[in-house]
Each structure stands twice: as structure tokens, then as C-alpha cells.
Design a protein around this motif. Structure first.
Motif, short mmCIF file in Angstrom:
data_model
loop_
_atom_site.label_atom_id
_atom_site.label_comp_id
_atom_site.label_asym_id
_atom_site.label_seq_id
_atom_site.Cartn_x
_atom_site.Cartn_y
_atom_site.Cartn_z
N VAL A 152 -59.28 19.07 10.52
CA VAL A 152 -59.50 17.62 10.48
C VAL A 152 -60.79 17.30 9.73
CG1 VAL A 152 -59.95 15.56 11.89
CG2 VAL A 152 -58.14 17.15 12.54
N LYS A 153 -61.86 18.06 10.05
CA LYS A 153 -63.15 17.81 9.38
C LYS A 153 -63.05 18.07 7.87
CE LYS A 153 -65.89 18.99 13.49
NZ LYS A 153 -66.68 20.07 14.14
N GLU A 154 -62.32 19.13 7.51
CA GLU A 154 -62.17 19.48 6.07
C GLU A 154 -61.37 18.41 5.33
OE1 GLU A 154 -61.95 24.39 6.66
OE2 GLU A 154 -60.12 23.17 6.41
N THR A 155 -60.35 17.86 6.03
CA THR A 155 -59.42 16.92 5.37
C THR A 155 -59.93 15.48 5.43
OG1 THR A 155 -57.65 18.40 6.12
CG2 THR A 155 -56.97 16.24 5.28
N ALA A 156 -60.65 15.16 6.53
CA ALA A 156 -61.16 13.79 6.76
C ALA A 156 -60.10 12.73 6.45
CB ALA A 156 -62.41 13.54 5.91
N PRO A 157 -58.97 12.79 7.15
CA PRO A 157 -57.84 11.90 6.84
C PRO A 157 -58.14 10.43 7.16
CG PRO A 157 -57.39 13.07 8.88
CD PRO A 157 -58.65 13.67 8.30
N GLN A 158 -57.70 9.53 6.30
CA GLN A 158 -57.78 8.09 6.61
C GLN A 158 -56.48 7.63 7.29
OE1 GLN A 158 -60.01 5.68 6.70
NE2 GLN A 158 -61.53 7.21 6.16
N THR A 159 -55.39 8.34 7.00
CA THR A 159 -54.09 8.00 7.61
C THR A 159 -53.46 9.28 8.11
OG1 THR A 159 -53.85 6.33 5.88
CG2 THR A 159 -51.92 6.78 7.24
N MET A 160 -53.14 9.31 9.40
CA MET A 160 -52.62 10.56 10.00
C MET A 160 -51.49 10.26 10.97
SD MET A 160 -54.74 13.67 11.69
CE MET A 160 -53.88 15.06 12.51
N LEU A 161 -50.54 11.19 11.02
CA LEU A 161 -49.39 11.09 11.93
C LEU A 161 -49.37 12.31 12.84
CD1 LEU A 161 -46.56 9.86 12.76
CD2 LEU A 161 -45.58 11.34 10.99
N GLU A 162 -49.11 12.09 14.12
CA GLU A 162 -48.88 13.20 15.06
C GLU A 162 -47.47 13.06 15.62
OE1 GLU A 162 -50.68 13.09 19.17
OE2 GLU A 162 -51.47 15.02 18.52
N LEU A 163 -46.74 14.17 15.64
CA LEU A 163 -45.41 14.19 16.26
C LEU A 163 -45.55 15.00 17.54
CD1 LEU A 163 -43.19 14.83 13.10
CD2 LEU A 163 -43.76 12.64 14.18
N GLY A 164 -45.43 14.33 18.68
CA GLY A 164 -45.59 14.99 19.98
C GLY A 164 -46.93 14.62 20.61
N THR A 165 -47.00 13.48 21.24
CA THR A 165 -48.23 13.00 21.89
C THR A 165 -48.52 13.78 23.18
OG1 THR A 165 -47.58 10.76 21.19
CG2 THR A 165 -49.47 10.96 22.69
N TYR A 166 -47.43 14.02 23.95
CA TYR A 166 -47.52 14.64 25.29
C TYR A 166 -48.51 13.84 26.13
CZ TYR A 166 -47.60 18.10 29.03
OH TYR A 166 -47.55 18.71 30.25
N MET A 167 -49.66 14.43 26.52
CA MET A 167 -50.59 13.67 27.37
C MET A 167 -51.70 12.99 26.57
SD MET A 167 -51.26 15.80 30.79
CE MET A 167 -50.88 17.50 30.52
N GLY A 168 -51.67 13.15 25.25
CA GLY A 168 -52.68 12.49 24.41
C GLY A 168 -53.87 13.37 24.08
N TYR A 169 -53.85 14.62 24.53
CA TYR A 169 -54.99 15.52 24.33
C TYR A 169 -55.32 15.68 22.85
CZ TYR A 169 -57.66 19.92 24.29
OH TYR A 169 -58.61 20.89 24.08
N SER A 170 -54.33 16.02 22.03
CA SER A 170 -54.64 16.26 20.61
C SER A 170 -54.93 14.96 19.87
CB SER A 170 -53.51 17.05 19.93
OG SER A 170 -52.25 16.53 20.26
N ALA A 171 -54.35 13.86 20.32
CA ALA A 171 -54.67 12.56 19.71
C ALA A 171 -56.15 12.26 19.92
CB ALA A 171 -53.81 11.46 20.31
N ILE A 172 -56.63 12.48 21.16
CA ILE A 172 -58.05 12.27 21.48
C ILE A 172 -58.91 13.26 20.70
CG2 ILE A 172 -59.78 12.51 23.33
CD1 ILE A 172 -57.45 11.50 25.24
N ARG A 173 -58.45 14.51 20.64
CA ARG A 173 -59.20 15.57 19.96
C ARG A 173 -59.41 15.23 18.48
NH1 ARG A 173 -60.58 20.89 21.91
NH2 ARG A 173 -61.93 21.52 20.18
#
Ligand SMILES: Oc1cc(-c2ccc(F)cc2)cc2cccnc12
Ligand SMILES: [Mg+2]
Length: 212
Positions: free
Chosen positions: A52-73
Motif C-alpha cells: 500500500v505504501k509503495e503504491t499509494a493508491p488514490q482509488t482502491m477496491l477490496e473484495l471481501g470485507t469480513y470484519m473490516g480488519y484489512s479495510a482499516i489496515r
């Protein structure tokens, strides 16, 4: 009470509201010490952080929220201007994630969509005002990884240089996906070996850069 409700309760009772790092630490502590859960976790999470730090995305999609851990991360590393969409099929998990994300104070930074990814992906441009994604994190059911990356391609949601990261390449395993991204000629793909969440077992992330 479901496991996911127990994790949320533990976070609410042990983390600091508005402090994403304390939320991640509480979920990880619970995962290591009390009940395993299918979050990307702290070990693979460090590799995801680096991407994430290397890419520094302005627009990102996650498939599979589950409990939100990786979204928060992920969102904790992004500027306020970034647009982060996350798709979850299971409404119970989506509800837990909504509370977890709100507790972390990131509810204004994350657009949650509760739906089958196959239905959402074709709608992203028109309904969610997306042009293309700078980064995608795939972490839902392994048998739909290939279906969904092909949907992203055919809906013109990837561009030259889009970074697609996928979880669970070894455990539970996504061999068809690994084979596709490594041999179809559309990606420069690398495997990053790591450990399965809250375990010493092996797992890893695939990082695939779309050639455009
Ligand atoms: O990281 C994950 C792990 C597992 C998993 C569950 C039970 C096992 F015995 C092994 C692996 C499932 C996932 C489903 C969706 C997103 N991530 C998952
Ligand atoms: Mg996973």
C-alpha cells in the motif's frame, strides 16, 4: 453470540475509539490468544502495508470485507482524499465491519457495499463513479478470484500499473488464480511467502501488476 460479535465486543472493550492501530492490535491479540478468525492478520498485514505504501493508491477496491480488519489496515495508510470501496456478500459480517470501521473512526473514508461482487463490479463505474482502480485487494472466496479479476478486466476497471494483491494463495489456496495471473500474459506477478493468519502455517500473497 457469533465469533465475529465476540471479536467486535473485545475491540470495543479493549481498543481506543478513533485509533485504528489499537483496533488492529486488539483484533490480532484476540486472533492469536482467544479465537482464530480469517483476517489477513498482522504477519501478512505487514506485507500488505508495504504494498500500500509503495503504491499509494488514490482509488482502491477490496473484495471481501469480513470484519473490516484489512479495510482499516489499508485506509489508515491512505490520505483523506483516497477513495476506498469494500464489498462483502454476507450481511452479518458487513454489519460487524460497519461497527468496527466506525469504532476505528474511518467510516467517512470507507464505502461499504453489501452485495455479491459479481453484481457490483459491473456497476462500479456508473453507480460508484469509479474510473479505474490504482489497487485491488482480493480476499473473498477463493473459487471466485478468477471470475472477479476477469470481470475487473472486461469492465475496464484496471489500467496499466494497477496493483492487484490476493490473499490465501497457499492456504486455503487459490491455484487457478495463481496460474491465471502468472500465465495469461496480462500481469507481472510475484508471490510473497508469509504465514497464515494467527498461525505458523505457510501462506502468502500474490502481487500482480496489470500490463494494460
Ligand atoms: O484468509 C482466509 C482463510 C480462510 C480459511 C478458513 C478455514 C481454513 F481452515 C483455512 C483457511 C478462509 C478465507 C475466506 C475468505 C477470505 N480469507 C480467508
Ligand atoms: Mg484471507
Amino acid at each position: 453470540m457469533s465469533k465475529e460479535q465476540r471479536v467486535l465486543r473485545y475491540v470495543q472493550q479493549n481498543a481506543s475509539r478513533g485509533d485504528p492501530d489499537s483496533v488492529l492490535a486488539a483484533v490480532d491479540k484476540f486472533g492469536w490468544e482467544t479465537e482464530w478468525a480469517m483476517n489477513v492478520g498482522d504477519v501478512k498485514g505487514l506485507i500488505l502495508d508495504r504494498f500500500v505504501k509503495e503504491t499509494a493508491p488514490q482509488t482502491m477496491l477490496e473484495l471481501g470485507t469480513y470484519m473490516g480488519y484489512s479495510a482499516i489496515r489499508v485506509v489508515r495508510l491512505l490520505p483523506e482524499t483516497a477513495k476506498f470501496l469494500t464489498v462483502e456478500f454476507n450481511p452479518e459480517n458487513a454489519a460487524i465491519a460497519n461497527e468496527m470501521i466506525a469504532f476505528a473512526g474511518l467510516q467517512n473514508r470507507i464505502i461499504q457495499i453489501t452485495s455479491d461482487s459479481a453484481d457490483v463490479i459491473p456497476q462500479l463505474k456508473k453507480k460508484y463513479d469509479v474510473d479505474t482502480f490504482d489497487m485491488v485487494f482480493i480476499d473473498h472466496w477463493k473459487d471466485v478470484y478468477v471470475r472477479d479479476i476477469k470481470l475487473l478486466e472486461t469492465n475496464n476497471l484496471l489500467r496499466k500499473g494497477t496493483v492487484v494483491v490476493a490473499d490465501n494463495i497457499i492456504n486455503p489456496g487459490a491455484p487457478e488464480y495463481a496460474d491465471y495471473v502468472r500465465t495469461c500474459g496480462k500481469y507481472d506477478s510475484t508471490f510473497h511467502e508469509s504465514n497464515f493468519e494467527y498461525s505458523d502455517d505457510i501462506d502468502g500473497l500474490e502481487k500482480s501488476v496489470y500490463r494494460g
